[in-house]
Design a protein around this motif. Structure first.
Motif, short mmCIF file in Angstrom:
data_model
loop_
_atom_site.label_atom_id
_atom_site.label_comp_id
_atom_site.label_asym_id
_atom_site.label_seq_id
_atom_site.Cartn_x
_atom_site.Cartn_y
_atom_site.Cartn_z
N GLU A 88 57.07 39.81 5.86
CA GLU A 88 58.39 40.62 5.90
C GLU A 88 59.60 39.99 5.29
N ARG A 113 71.87 38.08 7.52
CA ARG A 113 71.22 39.31 7.59
C ARG A 113 69.63 38.99 7.65
N GLU A 166 68.83 38.14 11.55
CA GLU A 166 68.58 39.20 12.35
C GLU A 166 67.48 40.06 12.23
N GLN A 167 66.93 40.10 10.83
CA GLN A 167 65.68 40.61 10.74
C GLN A 167 64.41 39.99 11.21
N LEU A 193 64.66 37.82 13.83
CA LEU A 193 64.86 38.02 15.17
C LEU A 193 64.26 39.19 15.55
N SER A 194 64.44 40.39 14.96
CA SER A 194 64.06 41.80 15.16
C SER A 194 62.62 41.80 15.08
N SER A 195 61.87 41.18 14.32
CA SER A 195 60.50 40.97 13.98
C SER A 195 59.76 40.27 15.08
N ARG A 243 60.96 40.14 18.42
CA ARG A 243 60.75 40.92 19.47
C ARG A 243 59.69 41.71 19.39
N ARG A 244 59.55 42.63 18.15
CA ARG A 244 58.75 43.53 18.15
C ARG A 244 57.24 43.02 18.19
N ASN A 285 56.73 42.00 21.91
CA ASN A 285 56.56 43.03 22.87
C ASN A 285 55.28 43.81 22.45
N THR A 338 67.55 33.84 23.86
CA THR A 338 68.05 32.98 22.81
C THR A 338 68.58 31.62 23.38
#
Length: 203
Positions: free
Chosen positions: A16, A55, A58-59, A61-63, A65-66, A69, A85
């Protein structure tokens, strides 16, 4: 579920993140259960994330979480996972270019040009960046002082094994107190002198 999440998290960087970016995602701790014949009712994963770009951070961290979950949903978890965090998560440290040039020149004059050089980006966990941001993003410079025995360093450089020298996170890390301590003090005084010395005077 925890094991599946760990395996999937290893794909964040390789699948990613662009090859022109840098990121590290490490699951440093996984704690679950207390006995071989009891299915644990919870698992705690602790991750370490390092990036050179907000940037990208954040990408990542978003991955994370996805993925976490998603694994919980796939495994039929009775409730969503708790994602927090930790206090050790610090913003990116970026040296001010003008201030860096001034400090570098001062260090070269004090320590000698052969003893001062750029290190390039380093994926270290460092809270230094909190200080200049707390003061309204004032110009700041972060540098490192080597502490390896010169003979050991020269030997490692000769044999191409610099990456095997113990770092500050190694249990074998043992910096040479003298002259490391003196060099560090000289470096700090020389750098401070750039801003304390009147214009035109030699620091």
């Amino acid at each position: 579920m925890a094991a599946a999440a760990v395996m999937r998290l290893q794909t964040v960087v390789s699948r990613e993140i662009a090859m022109t970016d840098n990121a590290v995602v490490s699951v440093g701790s996984l704690q679950a259960g207390s006995s071989a014949n009891i299915i644990p009712n919870e698992a705690v994963l602790q991750l370490n994330i390092r990036t050179f770009n907000d940037r990208v951070r954040e990408q990542v961290l978003s991955s994370i979480r996805r993925i976490v979950n998603g694994e919980a949903t796939t495994s039929g978890a009775p409730k969503p996972p708790e994602i927090t965090t930790l206090p050790g998560e610090f913003p990116l440290t970026v040296n001010d270019e003008d201030a860096t040039r001034k400090v570098e020149e001062a260090l070269r004059q004090r320590l000698g040009a052969e003893r001062v050089g750029p290190t390039g980006p380093a994926s270290a966990s460092e809270d230094f960046s909190v200080i200049p941001r707390a003061w309204g993003d004032v110009p700041s410079v972060y540098w490192a002082v080597g502490g390896t025995d010169p003979q050991k360093y020269a030997e490692a450089e000769r044999t191409g094994s610099l990456n095997k020298l113990p770092s500050n996170h190694s249990p074998e890390f043992a910096p040479v107190i003298n002259p490391t301590l003196r060099t560090g003090i000289e470096a700090m005084l020389a750098a401070a002198g750039v801003w304390l010395t009147p214009a035109g005077a030699k620091p």
